[in-house]
Design a protein around this motif. Structure first.
Motif, mmCIF file in Angstrom:
data_model
loop_
_atom_site.group_PDB
_atom_site.id
_atom_site.type_symbol
_atom_site.label_atom_id
_atom_site.label_comp_id
_atom_site.label_asym_id
_atom_site.label_seq_id
_atom_site.Cartn_x
_atom_site.Cartn_y
_atom_site.Cartn_z
ATOM 1 N N LEU A 1 -3.087 2.481 -20.515
ATOM 2 C CA LEU A 1 -3.577 2.465 -19.318
ATOM 3 C C LEU A 1 -4.771 1.156 -19.655
ATOM 4 O O LEU A 1 -5.000 0.333 -18.704
ATOM 5 N N TRP B 1 -3.180 -4.314 -21.867
ATOM 6 C CA TRP B 1 -2.601 -5.124 -20.893
ATOM 7 C C TRP B 1 -1.249 -5.620 -21.310
ATOM 8 O O TRP B 1 -0.301 -5.799 -20.497
ATOM 9 N N ARG C 1 0.906 -2.660 -20.224
ATOM 10 C CA ARG C 1 1.135 -2.628 -18.779
ATOM 11 C C ARG C 1 2.071 -3.962 -18.105
ATOM 12 O O ARG C 1 2.823 -3.590 -17.477
ATOM 13 N N THR D 1 5.802 -3.251 -19.177
ATOM 14 C CA THR D 1 6.520 -2.461 -18.356
ATOM 15 C C THR D 1 6.938 -2.771 -16.920
ATOM 16 O O THR D 1 7.675 -2.764 -16.413
#
Length: 519
Positions: free
Chosen positions: A251, A254, A257, A260
């Motif tokens: 989470l 960066w 995230r 993904t």
């Protein structure tokens, strides 16, 4: 080792697109309604997507080879049961079993690749993994159409369900060559997290898959609400649970995230493109499944040509994430050019080279994306990517097919106009992918991993000491990211004293250093 795990990956995804081609024959052969046929197709994706993240943790806990074998056995049993299903209900059940087996196997493949592949060849293996997934998805319609046209032994659609059995049995036979490795021996399975993510994924995928066909009744919207609630609670509670399924570092990272998200958005475009092309050629143009598969063959052939060459790794070494940006824009351009080229037979002939260019771009993207994304993820976040990336693929594909179907079936003057609407959706999906990839830039890893300390042995990971592994870089995926980095980071000076050794099967030591670029 690599042929064993990649053959398992191949049959899992071949099973999806081959069954799509066989759907009309299944409906006629079993006397099933449209809803039942949709459940035959959706059942596989449903259990597959639901199990990916929990299965990654089960592999860390109980061993990657053990889960690989168990999942392959379950998948094979479901395939055989589906081929001999006497009615639609039995076939739906068999497809649910098939999907469960695939969900157990998929996360173990990447974990086994990094556990047993030498560092100098790991980036090439990752590219082969992505290429295998893409080739299987593209080859499924052609192989399925050929089997249907042959009508082997007068069995109609049933041999399509048996296509994957010989390859799955070969994977089982070769599984003795796989290492007995795992992540962390004492790592517990987060039962609440597994329940939340399974319920959330299932409540999202099922209405997405069936909603348009059944007219979006109340239960579909209730499913979306349950999915949001379950997944939101899963994310909020991550920092407060011991041994969570996904490390909370994801989470905050960066790169994890963004990587993904990149895989997710790209997959909202690719499965939906092949779905739309086959749907239009068969329902509007009147092509047989075999003729439609042959029309799309240049796309698959060009993609396979790129996969089989060294072009993609060379491009990544020279240009990095720019390869993903350019490939996405070429795919968007292909969809724009293809939209007006399906109205007549002559125009469809002109579409063949357009499909070939798009297939080459697709091949370059798919052969590079896993390598580049994994090279960007550092530290504890790397341990959670084994379940996240395949999950992003499956959810992206489900959402993309639904959105593309809505665009195609929106009010339009004729079928060709409907196809243009759907291609505009594809353009949007690939353009957003290009924009996300612009922000994907390589950053060197933490100093203890890439710097001099790893050369002196201070960053060694002992596979037999799970507490060290968990504290440093997370289970299962710590070294896979290092292999991926070899395409985008050049080691300017070799470590003194020679190269580190790679442990296999969870025994021995492994130096975590940035390897030289794969040849």
């Amino acid at each position: 080792m690599l042929p064993v795990v990649l053959s398992a990956t191949f049959v899992q995804l071949l099973n999806v697109t081959a069954a799509q081609v066989a759907a009309p024959a299944i409906q006629a052969g079993l006397g099933a309604g449209p809803g039942a046929v949709q459940l035959v197709l959706a059942g596989y994706t449903l259990t597959y997507a639901c199990l990916l993240i929990p299965a990654a943790r089960l592999g860390d806990r109980y061993g990657y080879r053990r889960l690989f074998v168990a999942g392959t056995v379950v998948f094979t049993a479901g395939s055989v049961a589906g081929a001999f299903a006497p009615d639609a209900a039995s076939l739906i059940t068999a497809r649910l079993v098939q999907g469960s087996g695939s969900g157990l196997v998929a996360p173990q493949v990447l974990s086994l690749i990094h556990a047993a592949t030498p560092a100098a060849r790991r980036s090439r293996a990752l590219g082969s993994y992505g290429a295998t997934m893409a080739v299987a998805s593209l080859a499924g319609p052609l192989i399925g159409a050929l089997v249907l046209s042959a009508d082997l032994f007068g069995l109609g659609w049933r041999p399509v369900m048996l296509l994957t059995v010989p390859v799955a049995l070969a994977s089982l036979a070769g599984s003795t060559a796989l290492p007995r490795s795992r992540g962390a021996d004492k790592l517990r399975v987060d039962k609440l997290g597994a329940l939340l993510v399974t319920v959330g994924a299932g409540a999202l995928v099922l209405p997405l898959t069936l909603g348009r066909e059944v007219g979006w009744p109340c239960w579909t919207w209730a499913g979306f609400a349950v999915a949001v609630a379950a997944l939101a609670h899963f994310v909020r509670s991550l920092p407060h649970r011991p041994d969570p399924l996904i490390h909370p570092a994801v989470l905050r990272d960066w790169s994890a995230r963004r990587g993904t998200l990149l895989v997710f958005v790209f997959n909202t475009g690719v499965p939906s493109f092949t779905y739309l092309l086959f749907l239009h050629l068969q329902s509007a143009v009147g092509y047989s499944p075999l003729a439609a598969a042959l029309t799309s063959a240049p796309f698959a052939a060009a993609a396979a040509a790129v996969f089989g060459s060294r072009a993609a790794p060379a491009l990544v070494r020279r240009h990095g994430p720019t390869v993903l940006t350019v490939a996405s824009l070429v795919l968007a351009g292909m969809c724009l050019a293809l939209a007006p080229l399906v109205g007549s037979a002559a125009e469809r002939q002109a579409a063949l080279p357009v499909l070939a260019v798009g297939g080459a771009a697709f091949g370059a993207f798919t052969a590079s994306v896993f390598t580049l994304v994994l090279a960007e993820v550092h530290g504890a976040a790397a341990g959670s990517v084994s379940g996240l990336l395949p999950t992003a693929q499956q959810l992206g594909g489900s959402i993309g097919v639904t959105a593309a179907g809505l665009a195609y079936y929106a009010p339009a003057a004729d079928a060709d106009t409907a196809f243009r609407h759907a291609m505009l959706y594809q353009v949007v999906a690939f353009t957003i992918t290009a924009l996300i990839s612009l922000r994907l830039r390589h950053r060197p890893g933490p100093e203890p991993v890439h710097g001099h300390s790893s050369h002196s042995g201070e960053a060694r990971i002992q596979l037999e000491r799970p507490q060290t592994l968990r504290a440093s870089v997370g289970p299962a995926w710590a070294r896979c990211r290092q292999g991926a980095a070899s395409l985008v980071v050049e080691e300017r000076r070799p470590p003194p004293g020679g190269e580190g050794t790679e442990g296999a099967g969870g025994v021995g030591h492994a130096d975590v250093v940035a390897p030289t670029a794969a040849s």
